[in-house]
Design an enzyme around this catalytic site. Structure first.
Site, mmCIF file in Angstrom:
data_model
loop_
_atom_site.group_PDB
_atom_site.id
_atom_site.type_symbol
_atom_site.label_atom_id
_atom_site.label_comp_id
_atom_site.label_asym_id
_atom_site.label_seq_id
_atom_site.Cartn_x
_atom_site.Cartn_y
_atom_site.Cartn_z
ATOM 1 N N ILE A 64 0.861 -1.173 0.000
ATOM 2 C CA ILE A 64 0.000 0.000 0.000
ATOM 3 C C ILE A 64 0.903 1.230 0.000
ATOM 4 C CG2 ILE A 64 -1.803 1.246 1.230
ATOM 5 C CD1 ILE A 64 -2.487 -1.422 2.639
ATOM 6 N N GLY A 65 0.733 2.086 -1.002
ATOM 7 C CA GLY A 65 1.546 3.290 -1.114
ATOM 8 C C GLY A 65 2.552 3.174 -2.249
ATOM 9 N N VAL A 66 2.381 4.008 -3.251
ATOM 10 C CA VAL A 66 3.285 4.017 -4.407
ATOM 11 C C VAL A 66 4.176 5.250 -4.393
ATOM 12 C CG1 VAL A 66 3.393 4.120 -6.929
ATOM 13 C CG2 VAL A 66 1.722 2.627 -5.825
ATOM 14 N N ASP A 113 -2.576 2.765 -4.422
ATOM 15 C CA ASP A 113 -2.400 4.174 -4.074
ATOM 16 C C ASP A 113 -3.712 4.898 -4.341
ATOM 17 O OD1 ASP A 113 0.403 5.872 -3.535
ATOM 18 O OD2 ASP A 113 -1.297 7.103 -4.174
ATOM 19 N N ASP A 156 -8.847 3.980 -2.116
ATOM 20 C CA ASP A 156 -8.605 4.437 -0.750
ATOM 21 C C ASP A 156 -8.376 3.235 0.161
ATOM 22 O OD1 ASP A 156 -8.674 5.531 1.795
ATOM 23 O OD2 ASP A 156 -10.504 6.703 1.452
ATOM 24 N N ASP A 202 2.595 0.912 3.532
ATOM 25 C CA ASP A 202 3.373 2.154 3.508
ATOM 26 C C ASP A 202 2.497 3.247 2.893
ATOM 27 O OD1 ASP A 202 5.435 3.984 3.686
ATOM 28 O OD2 ASP A 202 6.403 3.342 1.833
ATOM 29 N N HIS A 257 -0.577 6.293 6.530
ATOM 30 C CA HIS A 257 -0.049 6.291 7.893
ATOM 31 C C HIS A 257 -0.988 6.889 8.931
ATOM 32 C CE1 HIS A 257 3.471 5.142 5.751
ATOM 33 N NE2 HIS A 257 3.793 6.351 5.356
ATOM 34 N N GLU A 296 4.545 -0.084 8.178
ATOM 35 C CA GLU A 296 5.654 0.857 8.310
ATOM 36 C C GLU A 296 5.190 2.165 8.952
ATOM 37 O OE1 GLU A 296 8.295 -0.470 4.385
ATOM 38 O OE2 GLU A 296 7.487 1.569 4.526
ATOM 39 N N ASP A 297 6.173 2.897 9.452
ATOM 40 C CA ASP A 297 5.964 4.273 9.931
ATOM 41 C C ASP A 297 4.925 4.352 11.041
ATOM 42 O OD1 ASP A 297 7.830 4.991 8.033
ATOM 43 O OD2 ASP A 297 6.350 5.589 6.550
#
Length: 238
Positions: free
Chosen positions: A46-48, A71, A90, A113, A116, A141-142
């Site tokens: 998740i997250g580009v 994304d 989403d 990622d 967050h 992550e994060d």
């Protein structure tokens, strides 16, 4: 055993796509995933963002791997590489996550990622965990954003992802309850094999299992019992 340095060495091999990761994540990925190098797996991130992680993951796993990226920004669709898929939606939308899971799952490895924010991380976990394969890893992550009010977090904020993950520790151990009303056996006890907290990373291992067994062994004779899960008012045997 050969030490894996793929991720630690990767930044020096990047092209024009920006890779954005905390430096110490790369060391953790070498330790966590070293034995996965070259394997053909089903992967979801998740997250580009700028697309820098796509070639990193593609170069690590086997050529027949199914690599899916999510994304919310439609512009990220153009960052897909041959052999990868970029889905736009989403991560806090259960219907979107359901469609992704049905189309591309089950996954061996999921990495969050994304945005967050607390509701994003928690919603994604709740709806993608069922799409994680046995022996798979779910990595968030994060998670330092759990301490940032602007992301819905804060120190000991009950709705933060860190507090959510701490609760998963209790669910994993709910086999051993002595309070059936207040702390009942939770279904996740049969699914979570381990939870690891690293700096800004939470790693949750899926391991489908039966109730734990206590062993006794002497002179090669092995006994097995689940009585530990049934007794109440336990006292130390030591």
């Amino acid at each position: 055993m050969t030490e894996c340095n793929y991720f630690r060495d990767y930044p020096a091999r990047t092209g024009d796509r920006m890779l954005f990761k905390m430096e110490h994540y790369l060391e953790q990925y070498d330790a966590l995933l070293g034995s996965w190098q070259g394997r053909d797996i089903s992967f979801l991130e998740i997250g580009v963002y700028k697309g820098g992680s796509l070639p990193m993951w593609q170069g690590f796993f086997g050529p027949a791997s199914r690599l899916v990226f999510l994304d919310i920004d439609p512009a990220c669709r153009a960052l897909a590489l041959p052999g990868t898929v970029v889905e736009i939606g989403d991560q806090a939308d259960p219907d979107f996550l359901g469609r992704v899971g049905a189309a591309h799952g089950p996954f061996d490895l999921i990495v969050d990622d994304g945005g967050h924010k607390m509701h994003q991380q928690i919603t994604s976990f709740r709806h993608l965990w069922p799409r994680l394969a046995d022996r798979g890893l779910y990595i968030v992550e994060d998670v330092h954003t759990s301490y940032w009010p602007g992301f819905g977090g804060g120190f000991r904020e009950p709705d933060s992802f860190v507090e959510f993950a701490k609760d998963l520790i209790d669910r994993m151990h709910s086999w051993y309850t002595e309070d059936d009303a207040g702390f009942p056996l939770h279904p996740l006890a049969r699914e979570i094999g381990g939870i690891r907290f690293h700096d800004s990373l939470v790693v949750i291992e899926k391991r489908l299992k039966e109730a734990p067994v206590a062993l006794t062994a002497q002179n090669g004779k092995v006994g097995r019992s689940r009585r530990m899960l049934e007794v109440r008012g336990r006292r130390s045997i030591f």
